[in-house]
Every structure is written in structure tokens, then in C-alpha cells.
Scaffold this motif. Structure first.
Motif, PDB file in Angstrom:
ATOM      1  N   SER A  70       0.910  -1.108  -0.168  1.00  0.00           N
ATOM      2  CA  SER A  70      -0.057  -0.082  -0.096  1.00  0.00           C
ATOM      3  C   SER A  70       0.818   1.093   0.147  1.00  0.00           C
ATOM      4  N   ILE A  88     -11.374  -1.443 -14.061  1.00  0.00           N
ATOM      5  CA  ILE A  88     -10.901  -0.503 -13.036  1.00  0.00           C
ATOM      6  C   ILE A  88     -11.265   0.898 -13.082  1.00  0.00           C
ATOM      7  N   LEU A 132      -3.724   1.687  -7.773  1.00  0.00           N
ATOM      8  CA  LEU A 132      -4.759   0.474  -7.454  1.00  0.00           C
ATOM      9  C   LEU A 132      -4.256  -0.835  -7.860  1.00  0.00           C
ATOM     10  N   VAL A 181      -3.663  -3.456  -4.541  1.00  0.00           N
ATOM     11  CA  VAL A 181      -4.238  -4.675  -4.299  1.00  0.00           C
ATOM     12  C   VAL A 181      -3.261  -5.888  -4.854  1.00  0.00           C
ATOM     13  N   ARG A 213     -10.097  -8.806  -6.090  1.00  0.00           N
ATOM     14  CA  ARG A 213      -9.193  -7.912  -5.696  1.00  0.00           C
ATOM     15  C   ARG A 213      -9.468  -6.812  -6.737  1.00  0.00           C
ATOM     16  N   ALA A 230     -10.545  -2.780  -6.100  1.00  0.00           N
ATOM     17  CA  ALA A 230      -9.795  -1.758  -6.763  1.00  0.00           C
ATOM     18  C   ALA A 230     -10.816  -0.617  -7.548  1.00  0.00           C
TER      19      ALA A 230
END
Length: 268
Positions: free
Chosen positions: A6, A114, A136, A140, A160, A164
Motif C-alpha cells: 500500500s 478498474i 490501485l 491490491v 481484488r 480496486a
């Protein structure tokens, strides 16, 4: 819990997580035969900004109905939802949603799936959208798969991507309707830690719908228990377990006690 992915993504922490006030919600559906079914009756609760709250209850108690009203996807028959100081009347970019199935468009790449919420919103340039997508994907832990298609990914990877996408517009609220229900047990536990890592870093307000009591205890600050139809909140259980959560806490006595307390409140 490893937070490096992250931090490496360079995503800012949320300073705008919105509180939610669900006030006296009632929802009546009309069947094809004209009969009325009361799904919710006088449902009231509050969630602080940045809090992680799960909702549990028997099948048909209105958990998903509450979520859809909070999301602005359906109207309440009576009552209201406040997001911050604003009444929710329609879907908003301030609210991200992840469903039980990833619901990805199979003809679009992962990156395009996304990007879709931001493209529809129309506030960011192509370059800004592309940069956000890459951030993103790193968040993830899917760096490098942006040009794949959903059918090329495992179920856990698809979820995931779904998370996102829900975070694409930097929402202040994340609504999740049994997002891990279709996953096997090991993948599900892994996704719990992935989700908590994301939440602990960007800290949106989370409303998480689940049938899994252990899942609710592991993830949440509080667990709201709903009664059978007509749905309403009958208990608000604070989960006083330390954060960050570690997998071995599932074996502790207090974890089991909280689960048993919640289970006893749900009619079978």
C-alpha cells in the motif's frame, strides 16, 4: 500484516471518510401478484467516519436492502440515509461498491474495468485515470496484470480487481455485499488480510454484509445484528480486539466468545 504494497502504491490516506446515519428506514416491496412485503421496519443505526462495521442476520432479513438504500440504488419507503450532512437520493462517486460476484466486464481488460467509474464520472484526464489505475493495481498486489482479461484471473484476483474498481473514485464510503462468499476458505482468509491492509491505510467508512460470523468478528470494529423480516437492528456488538488483526487471533477465547454472542442473537 504487510503494509509495504500500500505504501509503495503512493496512495494518500483518506481524510474525508464520511459518517453514515441510517434513520428509521422502512422498505416495502410489491410482488407480482400485488401483495406487499415489508423488508425493513424502522431500521436505525449510525456509523462513524472511517469505522468498519459488519451487518449480519438470517437470510432475507434485509441486509442487502439496507446496503442498496445507503448506496442510492433503491429508495426507502420511509426514513432516510445521511452521508455526512447530505441525504442520499442517488448513487454517488463518494460511495464505492463491491458485490459478492466481481461483476467485471469480460470484454474489457482489468485496467479498463478498474478505470470505468472514473471514466463515467468524467472528472479526471486519461493520464490521471491511468496513473490511478496503476496505483490501485499496486495496492491490491496485481501490478502487471492490467492488460489481462477477467477470465484469465482466479476468483481471488477478480475480487481484488473489484475492490480496486470500487476505490477508483477515492470514495469516502465502501459498501461490500458478501464480497468473499464464493471463495474457498484459504483464499477468503487471505482476502480478509488484503482488505484490512487497504482499509487501515486509506481508511474509508466500510459497511460489510456477511453471513459469516467469524468473518464479521475478524474484520470489524462493530457488528450489527438484524432480526428476521421485517429487518431491523436488534443488537450492536463492539469488537474489542486489538488492531492490526493477526490470523492467530481466531484461536483466542475472546474471539470465540464474541462469535458465540453474535450467533446466539441470530434466529435459526
Amino acid at each position: 500484516m504487510n503494509m509495504q504494497f500500500s505504501q509503495a502504491a503512493g496512495l494518500p490516506t483518506s481524510s474525508k471518510a464520511s459518517p453514515i446515519h441510517v434513520s428509521a428506514l422502512t422498505k416495502v416491496f410489491r410482488t407480482r401478484t400485488g401483495d406487499e412485503v415489508m423488508a425493513l421496519a424502522d431500521t436505525t443505526f449510525k456509523i462513524a467516519g472511517g469505522e468498519f462495521v459488519s451487518i449480519v442476520g438470517p437470510s432475507g432479513c434485509g441486509k442487502s436492502t439496507v446496503m442498496r438504500i445507503i448506496a442510492g440504488l433503491i429508495d426507502a419507503s420511509k426514513g432516510a440515509v445521511l452521508l455526512g450532512k447530505d441525504v442520499v437520493t442517488a448513487p454517488s462517486p463518494e460511495i464505492g461498491i463491491a458485490f459478492q460476484k466481481a461483476v467485471l466486464l469480460p470484454w474489457l481488460t482489468v485496467a479498463r474495468n478498474i478505470a470505468l467509474p472514473a471514466e463515467l464520472e468524467g472528472r479526471k484526464s486519461e493520464a490521471e485515470i491511468a496513473a490511478r489505475v496503476e496505483q490501485l493495481l499496486a495496492m491490491v498486489r496485481l501490478t502487471g496484470v492490467g492488460q489481462r482479461y477477467p477470465g484469465e484471473l482466479s476468483g481471488g484476483m477478480q475480487q481484488r480487481v473489484s475492490i480496486a474498481r470500487a476505490l477508483m473514485t477515492e470514495p469516502s464510503v465502501l459498501l461490500m455485499d458478501e464480497p468473499f462468499g464464493a471463495l474457498d476458505a484459504l483464499t477468503r482468509e487471505h482476502m480478509h488480510d488484503e482488505l484490512l491492509a487497504i482499509w487501515e491505510y486509506s481508511h474509508p467508512t466500510v459497511v460489510f454484509i456477511t453471513h459469516d460470523i467469524a468473518e464479521a468478528v475478524y474484520l470489524s470494529d462493530r457488528v450489527l445484528v438484524m432480526a428476521a423480516r421485517p429487518g431491523r437492528v436488534v443488537a450492536d456488538i463492539r469488537i474489542d480486539l486489538p488492531r492490526p488483526r493477526q490470523a492467530d487471533i481466531r484461536g483466542e477465547a475472546r474471539f470465540a466468545r464474541l462469535g458465540a454472542e453474535i450467533r446466539a442473537l441470530i434466529p435459526h
